[in-house]
Design a protein around this motif. Structure first.
Motif, short mmCIF file in Angstrom:
data_model
loop_
_atom_site.label_atom_id
_atom_site.label_comp_id
_atom_site.label_asym_id
_atom_site.label_seq_id
_atom_site.Cartn_x
_atom_site.Cartn_y
_atom_site.Cartn_z
N VAL A 147 6.28 54.83 -8.62
CA VAL A 147 6.67 56.13 -9.18
C VAL A 147 7.92 55.92 -10.02
O VAL A 147 8.85 55.25 -9.58
CB VAL A 147 6.95 57.17 -8.07
N LEU A 148 7.92 56.48 -11.22
CA LEU A 148 9.05 56.29 -12.14
C LEU A 148 9.52 57.62 -12.72
O LEU A 148 8.73 58.56 -12.85
CB LEU A 148 8.64 55.37 -13.30
N GLY A 149 10.80 57.66 -13.08
CA GLY A 149 11.35 58.82 -13.77
C GLY A 149 12.10 59.75 -12.84
O GLY A 149 11.74 59.90 -11.67
N SER A 150 13.15 60.38 -13.36
CA SER A 150 13.97 61.27 -12.54
C SER A 150 13.18 62.47 -12.03
O SER A 150 13.55 63.09 -11.03
CB SER A 150 15.19 61.75 -13.33
N ARG A 151 12.08 62.79 -12.71
CA ARG A 151 11.20 63.88 -12.25
C ARG A 151 9.88 63.32 -11.71
O ARG A 151 8.89 64.05 -11.62
CB ARG A 151 10.92 64.86 -13.40
N SER A 152 9.86 62.04 -11.39
CA SER A 152 8.64 61.38 -10.89
C SER A 152 7.46 61.60 -11.84
O SER A 152 6.33 61.83 -11.42
CB SER A 152 8.28 61.91 -9.49
N GLU A 153 7.75 61.51 -13.15
CA GLU A 153 6.73 61.87 -14.13
C GLU A 153 5.69 60.78 -14.37
O GLU A 153 4.67 61.02 -15.01
CB GLU A 153 7.37 62.26 -15.46
N GLN A 154 5.94 59.56 -13.88
CA GLN A 154 4.99 58.47 -14.10
C GLN A 154 4.58 57.86 -12.76
O GLN A 154 5.43 57.42 -11.98
CB GLN A 154 5.61 57.40 -15.00
N MET A 155 3.28 57.85 -12.49
CA MET A 155 2.77 57.32 -11.24
C MET A 155 1.56 56.43 -11.50
O MET A 155 0.71 56.78 -12.34
CB MET A 155 2.36 58.45 -10.28
N ARG A 156 1.48 55.31 -10.80
CA ARG A 156 0.33 54.42 -10.92
C ARG A 156 -0.03 53.87 -9.55
O ARG A 156 0.84 53.70 -8.68
CB ARG A 156 0.64 53.25 -11.85
N ALA A 157 -1.31 53.58 -9.36
CA ALA A 157 -1.77 53.00 -8.10
C ALA A 157 -2.94 52.06 -8.37
O ALA A 157 -3.73 52.31 -9.28
CB ALA A 157 -2.18 54.09 -7.12
N SER A 158 -3.03 51.00 -7.59
CA SER A 158 -4.11 50.02 -7.75
C SER A 158 -4.69 49.64 -6.40
O SER A 158 -3.94 49.30 -5.47
CB SER A 158 -3.60 48.76 -8.46
N ASP A 159 -6.03 49.68 -6.30
CA ASP A 159 -6.71 49.27 -5.07
C ASP A 159 -6.96 47.76 -5.03
O ASP A 159 -7.30 47.23 -3.97
CB ASP A 159 -8.06 50.00 -4.94
N ASP A 160 -6.82 47.08 -6.16
CA ASP A 160 -6.96 45.62 -6.26
C ASP A 160 -8.19 45.11 -5.50
O ASP A 160 -8.09 44.16 -4.72
CB ASP A 160 -5.69 44.93 -5.74
N GLY A 161 -9.32 45.74 -5.73
CA GLY A 161 -10.56 45.24 -5.14
C GLY A 161 -10.98 45.91 -3.85
O GLY A 161 -12.12 45.74 -3.40
N GLU A 162 -10.10 46.67 -3.23
CA GLU A 162 -10.48 47.43 -2.04
C GLU A 162 -11.32 48.64 -2.50
O GLU A 162 -11.28 49.03 -3.66
CB GLU A 162 -9.23 47.93 -1.30
N PRO A 163 -12.11 49.24 -1.59
CA PRO A 163 -12.88 50.42 -1.97
C PRO A 163 -11.98 51.49 -2.57
O PRO A 163 -10.85 51.69 -2.11
CB PRO A 163 -13.48 50.88 -0.63
N GLN A 164 -12.47 52.15 -3.61
CA GLN A 164 -11.66 53.10 -4.37
C GLN A 164 -11.02 54.16 -3.47
O GLN A 164 -11.70 54.77 -2.64
CB GLN A 164 -12.51 53.79 -5.43
N GLY A 165 -9.72 54.34 -3.64
CA GLY A 165 -8.99 55.38 -2.90
C GLY A 165 -8.54 55.00 -1.51
O GLY A 165 -7.93 55.81 -0.82
N THR A 166 -8.80 53.75 -1.08
CA THR A 166 -8.45 53.36 0.29
C THR A 166 -7.12 52.62 0.39
O THR A 166 -6.63 52.37 1.49
CB THR A 166 -9.54 52.47 0.90
N ALA A 167 -6.52 52.26 -0.75
CA ALA A 167 -5.31 51.43 -0.69
C ALA A 167 -4.20 51.96 -1.61
O ALA A 167 -3.15 52.39 -1.15
CB ALA A 167 -5.66 49.99 -1.06
N GLY A 168 -4.45 51.91 -2.92
CA GLY A 168 -3.41 52.32 -3.86
C GLY A 168 -2.98 53.76 -3.68
O GLY A 168 -1.78 54.06 -3.64
#
Length: 221
Positions: free
Chosen positions: A64-85
């Motif tokens: 999470v980046l920015g004083s207002r948390s305006e930028q967010m990224r997540a990666s599952d890196d090969g795990e089932p979608q939505g279970t990790a990142g």
């Protein structure tokens, strides 16, 4: 001063990153937490963890980046979608943290955990990593430059101490020069107080605005 009005008065972030560890059915989940200021720093940190744990099955991440948390990224890196990142990101959001990144490394233990098991494991590892980190609150502050005669120094020092205003630097030449920092919303009040205390003799101006925190008595920008 319009920009100051648009800046959040403070935000919570990581000062010193920590690590967490969680095990389930022989799978080992290692969380690493790091303070980051930019997307480039976040990506470099993730790459660093992938190189460090090159033999792991997965290195899942979120930031999470920015004083207002305006930028967010997540990666599952090969795990089932939505279970990790996403679970890791939810931990960062739940802790109200920004300018922070977490990588959770998984060494596979040979037993499938299922969707619920993965979410629980990545969540717990990320929480442990944050629990083992040192967190801080960064305040949006204004730096004041103060010039005064020696006869007014005592009054200035008294007021600054009374209001717990940190002095960044002092210079004693033909006049006294100081740089201080305080929450932006308090700057105008302090200027009025210092001006009144010195009967208008002090030369006070706003030099800059920035986020800062105080750790063990030291001001960190």
């Amino acid at each position: 001063m319009g920009q100051e009005q648009n800046m959040p008065p403070s935000y919570r972030t990581v000062y010193t990153g920590g690590e967490g560890k969680y095990e389930e059915k022989k799978s080992v989940f290692i969380a690493t937490v790091r303070h980051v200021e930019t997307e480039e720093e976040a990506v470099a940190f993730i790459d660093e963890m992938k190189k460090k744990y090159w033999d792991a099955r997965h290195n899942c991440s979120a930031y999470v980046l920015g004083s207002r948390s305006e930028q967010m990224r997540a990666s599952d890196d090969g795990e089932p979608q939505g279970t990790a990142g996403r679970p890791i990101l939810d931990v960062l959001i739940g802790a109200s943290l920004t300018n922070a990144a977490v990588v959770v490394t998984r060494y596979f233990g040979g037993v499938l955990l299922g969707t619920g098991g993965l979410v629980r494991a990545y969540t717990q590892a990320a929480r442990d990593g944050i629990d083992n980190s040192v967190l801080t609150e960064k305040i949006y502050g204004t730096i004041l430059e103060i010039g005064a005669e020696y006869t007014d120094v005592g009054k200035l020092q008294y007021l600054l101490a009374q209001q717990s205003v940190p002095v960044l630097s002092s210079e004693y030449l033909d006049k006294v020069s100081m740089r201080v920092i305080l929450p932006a919303q308090d700057a105008d009040r302090l200027i009025r107080d210092l001006t009144e205390a010195t009967a208008g003799r002090a030369d006070i101006k706003k030099a800059d605005s920035t986020y800062y925190c105080e750790v063990d008595g030291e001001i960190i920008m």
